[in-house]
Design a protein around this motif. Sequence first.
Motif, PDB file in Angstrom:
ATOM      1  N   TRP A 148       0.815  -1.222   0.000  1.00  0.00           N
ATOM      2  CA  TRP A 148       0.000   0.000   0.000  1.00  0.00           C
ATOM      3  C   TRP A 148       0.841   1.261   0.000  1.00  0.00           C
ATOM      4  O   TRP A 148       0.425   2.286  -0.556  1.00  0.00           O
ATOM      5  N   THR A 151       1.549   1.659  -3.538  1.00  0.00           N
ATOM      6  CA  THR A 151       0.348   2.144  -4.251  1.00  0.00           C
ATOM      7  C   THR A 151       0.256   3.666  -4.133  1.00  0.00           C
ATOM      8  O   THR A 151       0.029   4.367  -5.132  1.00  0.00           O
ATOM      9  N   VAL A 152       0.452   4.166  -2.903  1.00  0.00           N
ATOM     10  CA  VAL A 152       0.360   5.618  -2.677  1.00  0.00           C
ATOM     11  C   VAL A 152       1.451   6.350  -3.457  1.00  0.00           C
ATOM     12  O   VAL A 152       1.182   7.325  -4.171  1.00  0.00           O
ATOM     13  N   ASN A 155       1.104   6.497  -7.170  1.00  0.00           N
ATOM     14  CA  ASN A 155      -0.041   7.310  -7.586  1.00  0.00           C
ATOM     15  C   ASN A 155       0.295   8.787  -7.628  1.00  0.00           C
ATOM     16  O   ASN A 155      -0.438   9.574  -8.240  1.00  0.00           O
ATOM     17  N   ILE A 156       1.371   9.166  -6.966  1.00  0.00           N
ATOM     18  CA  ILE A 156       1.711  10.598  -6.852  1.00  0.00           C
ATOM     19  C   ILE A 156       1.815  11.284  -8.214  1.00  0.00           C
ATOM     20  O   ILE A 156       1.259  12.372  -8.401  1.00  0.00           O
ATOM     21  N   VAL A 166       0.800   8.258 -17.473  1.00  0.00           N
ATOM     22  CA  VAL A 166       1.803   7.448 -18.186  1.00  0.00           C
ATOM     23  C   VAL A 166       2.958   7.105 -17.249  1.00  0.00           C
ATOM     24  O   VAL A 166       3.415   5.953 -17.192  1.00  0.00           O
ATOM     25  N   LYS A 169       1.902   4.407 -14.896  1.00  0.00           N
ATOM     26  CA  LYS A 169       1.861   3.089 -15.545  1.00  0.00           C
ATOM     27  C   LYS A 169       3.266   2.543 -15.759  1.00  0.00           C
ATOM     28  O   LYS A 169       3.500   1.336 -15.606  1.00  0.00           O
ATOM     29  N   ILE A 170       4.204   3.430 -16.119  1.00  0.00           N
ATOM     30  CA  ILE A 170       5.573   2.983 -16.353  1.00  0.00           C
ATOM     31  C   ILE A 170       6.178   2.485 -15.037  1.00  0.00           C
ATOM     32  O   ILE A 170       6.865   1.459 -15.002  1.00  0.00           O
ATOM     33  N   GLY A 173       4.124  -0.828 -14.238  1.00  0.00           N
ATOM     34  CA  GLY A 173       4.139  -1.913 -15.223  1.00  0.00           C
ATOM     35  C   GLY A 173       2.780  -2.550 -15.395  1.00  0.00           C
ATOM     36  O   GLY A 173       2.637  -3.577 -16.060  1.00  0.00           O
ATOM     37  N   SER A 174       1.748  -1.944 -14.789  1.00  0.00           N
ATOM     38  CA  SER A 174       0.367  -2.440 -14.900  1.00  0.00           C
ATOM     39  C   SER A 174      -0.559  -1.347 -14.370  1.00  0.00           C
ATOM     40  O   SER A 174      -0.095  -0.316 -13.910  1.00  0.00           O
ATOM     41  N   GLN A 176      -2.647  -1.534 -11.727  1.00  0.00           N
ATOM     42  CA  GLN A 176      -2.504  -1.484 -10.273  1.00  0.00           C
ATOM     43  C   GLN A 176      -1.118  -2.022  -9.912  1.00  0.00           C
ATOM     44  O   GLN A 176      -0.453  -2.607 -10.752  1.00  0.00           O
ATOM     45  N   ARG A 184       9.832  -4.635 -11.592  1.00  0.00           N
ATOM     46  CA  ARG A 184      10.472  -3.351 -11.931  1.00  0.00           C
ATOM     47  C   ARG A 184      11.230  -2.766 -10.735  1.00  0.00           C
ATOM     48  O   ARG A 184      12.350  -2.283 -10.872  1.00  0.00           O
ATOM     49  N   PRO A 281      -4.228  -7.154  -2.174  1.00  0.00           N
ATOM     50  CA  PRO A 281      -4.620  -6.036  -3.065  1.00  0.00           C
ATOM     51  C   PRO A 281      -6.057  -5.571  -2.874  1.00  0.00           C
ATOM     52  O   PRO A 281      -6.461  -4.583  -3.468  1.00  0.00           O
ATOM     53  N   PHE A 282      -6.850  -6.281  -2.047  1.00  0.00           N
ATOM     54  CA  PHE A 282      -8.256  -5.911  -1.883  1.00  0.00           C
ATOM     55  C   PHE A 282      -8.562  -5.236  -0.546  1.00  0.00           C
ATOM     56  O   PHE A 282      -9.697  -4.887  -0.274  1.00  0.00           O
ATOM     57  N   THR A 284      -6.965  -2.232   2.085  1.00  0.00           N
ATOM     58  CA  THR A 284      -5.963  -1.274   2.569  1.00  0.00           C
ATOM     59  C   THR A 284      -5.983  -1.317   4.089  1.00  0.00           C
ATOM     60  O   THR A 284      -7.056  -1.172   4.682  1.00  0.00           O
TER      61      THR A 284
ATOM     62  N   LEU B  21       8.662   0.238 -21.801  1.00  0.00           N
ATOM     63  CA  LEU B  21       8.370   0.503 -20.388  1.00  0.00           C
ATOM     64  C   LEU B  21       6.880   0.545 -20.090  1.00  0.00           C
ATOM     65  O   LEU B  21       6.460   0.280 -18.968  1.00  0.00           O
ATOM     66  N   PRO B  23       3.115  -0.656 -19.711  1.00  0.00           N
ATOM     67  CA  PRO B  23       2.613  -2.000 -19.429  1.00  0.00           C
ATOM     68  C   PRO B  23       1.990  -2.668 -20.660  1.00  0.00           C
ATOM     69  O   PRO B  23       1.438  -1.983 -21.523  1.00  0.00           O
ATOM     70  N   LEU B  75      -4.840   9.080  -3.664  1.00  0.00           N
ATOM     71  CA  LEU B  75      -3.594   8.376  -4.006  1.00  0.00           C
ATOM     72  C   LEU B  75      -3.761   6.864  -4.125  1.00  0.00           C
ATOM     73  O   LEU B  75      -2.797   6.118  -3.968  1.00  0.00           O
ATOM     74  N   LEU B  78      -7.645   1.875  -0.977  1.00  0.00           N
ATOM     75  CA  LEU B  78      -9.024   1.399  -1.126  1.00  0.00           C
ATOM     76  C   LEU B  78      -9.885   1.917   0.026  1.00  0.00           C
ATOM     77  O   LEU B  78      -9.515   1.744   1.197  1.00  0.00           O
ATOM     78  N   LYS B  80     -13.088   2.257   2.621  1.00  0.00           N
ATOM     79  CA  LYS B  80     -13.926   1.303   3.356  1.00  0.00           C
ATOM     80  C   LYS B  80     -15.293   1.950   3.552  1.00  0.00           C
ATOM     81  O   LYS B  80     -15.373   3.168   3.746  1.00  0.00           O
ATOM     82  N   PRO B  91      -8.452   4.995   4.427  1.00  0.00           N
ATOM     83  CA  PRO B  91      -7.585   4.868   5.606  1.00  0.00           C
ATOM     84  C   PRO B  91      -6.222   5.553   5.454  1.00  0.00           C
ATOM     85  O   PRO B  91      -5.515   5.715   6.437  1.00  0.00           O
TER      86      PRO B  91
END
Lengths: 361, 127
Positions: A148, A151-152, A155-156, A166, A169-170, A173-174, A176, A184, A281-282, A284, B21, B23, B75, B78, B80, B91
């Motif tokens: 997580w 993830t944060v 996302n920045i 972009v 994503k780079i 590599g996906s 999420q 990577r 992944p489901f 947080t 690079l 995906p 950001l 997930l 809740k 959270p």
Amino acid sequence: MIQRIRGWLEIRIGLDELIRSQLTEYRVPKNINLFYTLGIVAFVAFLVQSLTGVLLLFYYIPDDKDAFQSVQLIMNHVPYGWLFRLMHVVGSNLMVAVVFLHMISVFFLGSYKKPRELTWVVGALMLLTTMGFCLSGYLLPWSQLSFWATTVVTNIPTAFPFFGEVVCKILRGSEQVSGATLNRFFALHVALLPALLIALFALHVFLVRRIGISAPPFGREEDEDWKEFRHEDHPDGLPFYPHFVSKEAFMVVLYFIIMFAIIALAPALFLPPDTRIPADPFTTPEHIRPEWYFLAPYEMLKLIPNRFMGIAAQLILVTVFILWPFIDSSEKANILKKPRLLATFLVTLVIWIGLTIWGAY
Amino acid sequence: MTSILGLSAAGAFAYPLFRFLLPIESGIKAKKLIIAKSDIPVNTTKDLMIGPSPGIIISTKDKGFLAFSKVCTHLGCLVKFDKDRQLFICPCHAGVFDLEGNVVSGPPPQPLQKFAVKVEGDNIVIG
């Protein structure tokens, strides 16, 4: 035997002259203090990270299905695996602390002043690379916290229009954070960033040696203006070896004492409960918090209501930090003679510490 | 001349590197999702994947079925669902969204992504 090896090296690389010019007759300022040794402590910290990192690679599996289990194997089944992993985990935090202290002391001592602007910029880039190590390494155990936090962080960039998605994503590599992200970050952590840090380190040492070690600004006349290049000598100084090397050795030993004290007395200090739960992944986790050195920017993101403004403000601060020698272009190196700068420095430090404490609770 | 050749060579590699690079397309698109109404009694929720990202469907007394992406628009953590307060709470940075997905407080810049929900007989069609 040793004499024969010395003789062999003497003929080939001029060993005696090298030792004389670089160690015994290389002079450092008389009033040099322990803060000047933090650079070498940071280098030793990097060596510890490299060695323990290579050992961890013997058992670690960089795959989202096996990464967490392989770390558990290292911690619970591999003989002394716990020791090398804890050295790596504690060492990474100590390395950040040492590099922070090094930058703060360089700032306070005014060692970034002309003609050492480039040395500061390279040092600041080394700090950012160290943070890159921390971020990329954080994901590798594939725990809830690492998943997580990544993830944060990934996302920045999405706060920025046009290229943000972009870049995100780079990095991942996906869509999420996934196994592709792990691959990577693993490549970054063990291949790209070490090469980058070594290159920056070589450049940093070259600049320090080429320009010469700066003297502490306190209790001496202000520097003369630098109109042309020259090496800053200290003819009345003390020999690098043994005087300065003994100071460095003391600080390196202190570094190891602190590291092993933490491992022995507070092994979970840098491993909160969410690092012991495999990535999900489901879900947080509640009250997710980054490592202590990211708590201040994390708290800033909470406090500034606009996402773009929050992230842009942090980027501006980082840019100011890197380019500081060009912003503070006054000739005076002694911060005690510059009350406004001293006040700014102290206020920034207090705000940073305050945000860090706030972020922790 | 050397500089032009060098820059051209670098430029020729830039696009392949960029594409390398990015995906690979996963092929998972947000298709229509069908679930039985009986799976979600009134005042309950169900977590499910809507396309490539985690989502939630809520069965309410007044507004029927509502479906959202659980990915916080700040950001990416997930959210809740707090049943008592009828709010979504993130959270990570304390973002709060109402039952329509609108931002109530905190730093999220946009509402939660909402999916169209249709009731067809005994089924609910999302998306």
